[in-house]
Write an enzyme that holds these catalytic residues in place. Structure first.
Site, PDB file in Angstrom:
ATOM      1  N   ALA A 288       1.898   2.686   1.038  1.00 56.74           N
ATOM      2  CA  ALA A 288       0.838   3.394   1.761  1.00 56.74           C
ATOM      3  C   ALA A 288       1.203   4.842   2.135  1.00 56.74           C
ATOM      4  CB  ALA A 288       0.447   2.578   2.997  1.00 56.74           C
TER       5      ALA A 288
ATOM      6  N   ASP B 203      -0.530  -1.657   5.111  1.00 55.77           N
ATOM      7  CA  ASP B 203      -1.391  -0.683   4.415  1.00 55.77           C
ATOM      8  C   ASP B 203      -2.532  -0.205   5.299  1.00 55.77           C
ATOM      9  OD1 ASP B 203      -0.019  -2.325   2.175  1.00 55.77           O
ATOM     10  OD2 ASP B 203      -0.686  -0.431   1.300  1.00 55.77           O
TER      11      ASP B 203
ATOM     12  N   ASN C 165      -1.610  -6.042   4.292  1.00 49.23           N
ATOM     13  CA  ASN C 165      -0.357  -5.712   3.598  1.00 49.23           C
ATOM     14  C   ASN C 165      -0.341  -6.477   2.283  1.00 49.23           C
ATOM     15  OD1 ASN C 165       2.213  -4.324   3.531  1.00 49.23           O
ATOM     16  ND2 ASN C 165       3.177  -6.320   3.797  1.00 49.23           N
TER      17      ASN C 165
HETATM   18  O1  MRU Z   1       0.596  -2.165  -4.073  1.00 45.38           O
HETATM   19  P1  MRU Z   1       1.663  -1.419  -3.322  1.00 45.38           P
HETATM   20  O2  MRU Z   1       3.007  -1.533  -3.947  1.00 45.38           O
HETATM   21  O3  MRU Z   1       1.253   0.012  -3.033  1.00 45.38           O
HETATM   22  O4  MRU Z   1       1.732  -2.165  -1.914  1.00 45.38           O
HETATM   23  C1  MRU Z   1       2.649  -1.700  -0.959  1.00 45.38           C
HETATM   24  C2  MRU Z   1       2.678  -2.524   0.279  1.00 45.38           C
HETATM   25  O5  MRU Z   1       1.930  -3.454   0.446  1.00 45.38           O
HETATM   26  C3  MRU Z   1       3.620  -2.083   1.351  1.00 45.38           C
HETATM   27  O6  MRU Z   1       4.077  -3.175   2.086  1.00 45.38           O
HETATM   28  C4  MRU Z   1       2.882  -1.124   2.304  1.00 45.38           C
HETATM   29  O7  MRU Z   1       2.229  -0.108   1.575  1.00 45.38           O
HETATM   30  C5  MRU Z   1       3.789  -0.500   3.290  1.00 45.38           C
HETATM   31  S1  MRU Z   1       4.909   0.647   2.492  1.00 45.38           S
HETATM   32  C6  MRU Z   1       5.795   1.439   3.713  1.00 45.38           C
END
Ligand code: MRU
Length: 343
Positions: free
Chosen positions: A55, A234, A244
């Site tokens: 995110a 997220d 998330n």
């Molecule tokens: O699909 P992604 O890899 O972008 O998903 C990421 C996540 O779900 C993380 O846990 C979230 O973005 C937090 S990252 C600090």
């Protein structure tokens, strides 16, 4: 807090003389190569195709996308709309673009927009360091933790959110062992989190996502096994419901059942006061082909269908603590979030 410098060596998003360089996360852990983005469209494609992900990192990359648009004389409205549409769930993307849009509306030129993108990136790094301290303070010495997806330097400006707490907790002896779920179908845990942990010399064990309940059941009372599940976010709704990576909600349910604590670590840029509860968060659905094959090799009989939601929502009642750079919210609800984050 001991020195954390050797725990902060990876930069996934880098501005380099007018070009945005993104560590291509689709090719890790075996190939370290950088994509070069020269226009806002390049950045939007990199976000959509997960070359950059996590995110905070996609918010930062999008801010640089607006700078690229300014440098090339692109139409701001179109560039911002394209970047905004790249992925729907992580609010950091919208938050960073709103912030850049405000500067554009004030008449900022390309140099001013560059300074704003730099500020967004620097503030994220500082927030991660602060959350590391605050989160580690919640842990007992000798703890084991389970994490999900990748929330480290790769997913942020650096250091990480949940992985930042893990880094800080390990550095001060609070954490002695980390379990990482592999995170099907894109394997962020196996490919990215294990890579970051191993670079830092943090003892870590990979588990299949489906092994989490068994891990908590058989090992939650063992020294160095799992006392906390620590994840990122997220989007956190006004009442604390947290979107998330898919699989997070089932970890929270298992944790509550087995008496394991559940911590969410996210900067205030992930908190969305305009979304009252988790059922209003849009969950990204990705191509079913991501489930029907592995490493480019089809694994499922042809003609089979698949459903591929890539985030889920954990109800606030299952969360023991939300850690932000502005403070810790224990047993989160709307009033407690407002008290720490403001309206
Ligand atoms: O699909 P992604 O890899 O972008 O998903 C990421 C996540 O779900 C993380 O846990 C979230 O973005 C937090 S990252 C600090």
């Amino acid at each position: 807090m001991p020195s954390l410098e050797h725990h902060d060596t990876i930069r996934a998003v880098a501005w380099d003389a007018g070009i945005l360089r993104l560590l291509d996360q689709r090719r890790l852990p075996f190939i370290e190569t950088y994509l070069q983005c020269r226009c806002a469209d390049d950045v939007a494609v990199a976000i959509r195709d997960l070359a950059v992900r996590g995110a905070p990192a996609i918010g930062i990359a999008a801010a640089w996308g607006v700078v690229l648009a300014a440098r090339r004389g692109e139409t701001f409205a179109a560039a911002i709309a394209t970047l905004r549409a790249a992925r729907p769930t992580a609010v950091n993307l919208q938050w960073a673009l709103d912030r850049m849009h405000t500067r554009v509306a004030e008449g900022a030129d390309a140099d001013m927009l560059e300074r704003e993108a730099q500020a967004i990136q620097a503030e994220d790094l500082a927030a991660n360091r602060r959350m590391g301290e605050l989160g580690a303070a919640l842990l007992a010495p000798g703890s084991g933790v389970l994490t999900h997806c990748n929330t480290g330097s790769l997913a942020t400006a650096g250091f990480g959110t949940a992985l930042g707490v893990i880094r800080a907790g390990f550095a001060c002896g609070k954490i002695v062992h980390v379990y990482a779920g592999e995170t099907r179908p894109w394997l962020q845990g196996a490919r990215l989190t294990m890579w970051e942990l191993q670079r830092d010399g943090i003892p870590a064990t990979l588990i299949a996502d489906s092994a989490a309940a068994h891990l908590m059941k058989t090992r939650s009372n063992t020294a160095g096994a799992v006392q906390w599940v620590i994840v990122g976010a997220d989007r956190i709704a006004a009442n604390g419901d947290t979107a998330n990576k898919i699989g997070t909600c089932q970890l929270a349910i298992c944790a509550r059942h087995h008496g394991v604590k559940f911590m969410v670590v996210a900067p205030s840029s992930t908190c969305d006061a305009s979304t009252p509860s988790g059922d209003r968060i849009e969950i990204e659905l990705r191509d079913p082909d991501e489930l029907l094959s592995m490493a480019g090799q089809r694994t499922v009989v042809s003609g089979a269908q698949a459903w591929n939601p890539v985030f889920d929502v954990t109800p606030h009642s299952l969360i023991d603590a939300i850690v932000t750079e502005r403070g810790v919210i224990e047993r989160p609800d709307a009033a407690r979030l407002r008290a720490v984050l403001g309206a």
